[in-house]
Design a protein around this motif. Structure first.
Motif, PDB file in Angstrom:
ATOM      1  N   ILE A   2     -18.088 -25.948  24.314  1.00 60.15           N
ATOM      2  CA  ILE A   2     -19.539 -25.774  24.325  1.00 60.15           C
ATOM      3  C   ILE A   2     -20.099 -25.893  22.916  1.00 60.15           C
ATOM      4  O   ILE A   2     -21.141 -26.511  22.683  1.00 60.15           O
ATOM      5  CB  ILE A   2     -19.916 -24.419  24.958  1.00 60.15           C
ATOM      6  N   LEU A   3     -19.387 -25.326  21.936  1.00 56.29           N
ATOM      7  CA  LEU A   3     -19.831 -25.405  20.546  1.00 56.29           C
ATOM      8  C   LEU A   3     -19.915 -26.856  20.089  1.00 56.29           C
ATOM      9  O   LEU A   3     -20.865 -27.243  19.387  1.00 56.29           O
ATOM     10  CB  LEU A   3     -18.864 -24.621  19.654  1.00 56.29           C
ATOM     11  N   GLU A   4     -18.967 -27.671  20.492  1.00 52.88           N
ATOM     12  CA  GLU A   4     -18.992 -29.091  20.128  1.00 52.88           C
ATOM     13  C   GLU A   4     -20.239 -29.768  20.684  1.00 52.88           C
ATOM     14  O   GLU A   4     -20.877 -30.585  20.005  1.00 52.88           O
ATOM     15  CB  GLU A   4     -17.738 -29.793  20.658  1.00 52.88           C
ATOM     16  N   HIS A   5     -20.592 -29.442  21.922  1.00 49.62           N
ATOM     17  CA  HIS A   5     -21.794 -30.021  22.531  1.00 49.62           C
ATOM     18  C   HIS A   5     -23.047 -29.590  21.772  1.00 49.62           C
ATOM     19  O   HIS A   5     -23.935 -30.411  21.498  1.00 49.62           O
ATOM     20  CB  HIS A   5     -21.904 -29.587  23.994  1.00 49.62           C
ATOM     21  N   ASN A   7     -23.386 -28.692  18.705  1.00 46.19           N
ATOM     22  CA  ASN A   7     -23.424 -29.300  17.374  1.00 46.19           C
ATOM     23  C   ASN A   7     -23.875 -30.763  17.413  1.00 46.19           C
ATOM     24  O   ASN A   7     -24.250 -31.324  16.377  1.00 46.19           O
ATOM     25  CB  ASN A   7     -22.065 -29.192  16.695  1.00 46.19           C
ATOM     26  N   LYS A  20     -24.615 -20.152  17.669  1.00 49.30           N
ATOM     27  CA  LYS A  20     -23.975 -21.158  18.525  1.00 49.30           C
ATOM     28  C   LYS A  20     -22.570 -20.718  18.934  1.00 49.30           C
ATOM     29  O   LYS A  20     -22.136 -20.961  20.064  1.00 49.30           O
ATOM     30  CB  LYS A  20     -23.953 -22.505  17.795  1.00 49.30           C
ATOM     31  N   GLN A  21     -21.878 -20.041  18.026  1.00 47.36           N
ATOM     32  CA  GLN A  21     -20.548 -19.552  18.368  1.00 47.36           C
ATOM     33  C   GLN A  21     -20.621 -18.490  19.458  1.00 47.36           C
ATOM     34  O   GLN A  21     -19.792 -18.460  20.375  1.00 47.36           O
ATOM     35  CB  GLN A  21     -19.869 -18.976  17.128  1.00 47.36           C
ATOM     36  N   ASP A  24     -21.138 -20.128  22.692  1.00 50.64           N
ATOM     37  CA  ASP A  24     -19.862 -20.691  23.114  1.00 50.64           C
ATOM     38  C   ASP A  24     -18.975 -19.626  23.768  1.00 50.64           C
ATOM     39  O   ASP A  24     -18.312 -19.879  24.789  1.00 50.64           O
ATOM     40  CB  ASP A  24     -19.148 -21.292  21.902  1.00 50.64           C
ATOM     41  N   ASN A  25     -19.017 -18.420  23.207  1.00 50.17           N
ATOM     42  CA  ASN A  25     -18.163 -17.338  23.704  1.00 50.17           C
ATOM     43  C   ASN A  25     -18.683 -16.699  24.991  1.00 50.17           C
ATOM     44  O   ASN A  25     -17.918 -16.048  25.710  1.00 50.17           O
ATOM     45  CB  ASN A  25     -18.025 -16.241  22.644  1.00 50.17           C
ATOM     46  N   SER A  27     -20.938 -18.205  27.510  1.00 49.96           N
ATOM     47  CA  SER A  27     -21.586 -19.072  28.490  1.00 49.96           C
ATOM     48  C   SER A  27     -20.552 -19.929  29.212  1.00 49.96           C
ATOM     49  O   SER A  27     -19.372 -19.952  28.844  1.00 49.96           O
ATOM     50  CB  SER A  27     -22.639 -19.957  27.818  1.00 49.96           C
ATOM     51  N   LEU A  29     -19.657 -23.850  31.033  1.00 44.98           N
ATOM     52  CA  LEU A  29     -19.961 -25.270  31.108  1.00 44.98           C
ATOM     53  C   LEU A  29     -19.820 -25.700  32.558  1.00 44.98           C
ATOM     54  O   LEU A  29     -18.758 -25.509  33.162  1.00 44.98           O
ATOM     55  CB  LEU A  29     -19.005 -26.062  30.218  1.00 44.98           C
ATOM     56  N   ILE A 102     -25.036 -26.110  30.314  1.00 45.22           N
ATOM     57  CA  ILE A 102     -24.542 -24.838  29.805  1.00 45.22           C
ATOM     58  C   ILE A 102     -25.275 -23.738  30.554  1.00 45.22           C
ATOM     59  O   ILE A 102     -26.508 -23.771  30.661  1.00 45.22           O
ATOM     60  CB  ILE A 102     -24.795 -24.694  28.289  1.00 45.22           C
TER      61      ILE A 102
END
Length: 224
Positions: A2-5, A7, A20-21, A24-25, A27, A29, A102
């Motif tokens: 998710i973090l990659e998306h 960014n 954002k981190q 990611d933790n 949520s 996908l 997300i």
């Protein structure tokens, strides 16, 4: 993942890395291989969605049971921000095939908004865009006839989702004539007749359900 998306979304550049981190933790996908209802009107749900790829259609159901499309939502759009006020949903949302979202709980998102002002700005921008879209729809419904509404909607769709390829300017959107009728509040037959008129005048071209535009200026004239 998710973090990659996140960014890769330029609108998220100013959001804090730690925000954002945390998203990611906290949520999920979600990928959709077929058309799926995310929620219906007047449901109590606490999930908010961010579109990464694909499309979500927001709509309302009239008293006589007819569906009226409000607008297509696409990459970088939020879905169901109205749940922040704790009330039931006010629209129906449908994810189309090939859509990736997300999913995050509203309380988690609200906590992150308290910590990161730039996330607040991002969400305010999304809400402002929805208000502007609704204002345009109100204007079109109140002052335009059916053909003008169809022309206006086509123009806006081309503005938002038009792609140029091989010398053609085409609509990069999974939309049928029935979908277009739902958007402007008319029948499929009315849409079919008007598109046939535009095609005969070489203003648009339709091939295998794909619409391309040949003369923008002529399409604009139908809006006045």
């Amino acid at each position: 993942m998710i973090l990659e998306h996140l960014n890769k979304l330029s609108s998220w550049d100013n959001v804090l890395p730690e925000t954002k981190q945390k998203i990611d933790n906290n949520s999920l996908l979600r990928n959709f291989d077929e058309e799926t209802i995310l929620f219906r009107e007047s449901e109590s749900i606490s999930q908010i969605y961010l579109i990464l790829y694909g499309f979500v259609i927001s709509s309302k159901i009239s008293l006589n049971g007819k569906e009226k499309y409000l607008f297509y939502l696409s990459r970088d759009d939020f879905v169901n921000l109205c749940t922040i006020d704790g009330r039931t949903t006010s629209i129906r949302a449908k994810a189309l095939k090939g859509t990736t979202l997300i999913e995050i709980e509203k309380d988690i998102l609200i906590d992150l908004m308290r910590e990161d002002f730039n996330l607040n700005l991002l969400i305010l921008h999304s809400l402002t865009l929805e208000v502007r879209r609704c204002q345009r729809q109100i204007l079109n419904a109140g002052t335009y006839n059916s053909n003008q509404r169809i022309a206006s909607k086509l123009w806006k769709l081309f503005k938002d989702y038009g792609k140029q390829q091989d010398g053609k300017y085409y609509l990069d959107l999974p939309m049928t004539q029935t979908d277009l009728a739902h958007m402007v509040g008319t029948t499929r037959e009315t849409v079919n007749r008007f598109l046939a008129e535009l095609t005969s005048k070489k203003i648009i071209h339709i091939e295998e359900n794909e619409i391309s535009i040949a003369n923008k200026n002529m399409l604009l004239k139908y809006m006045h």
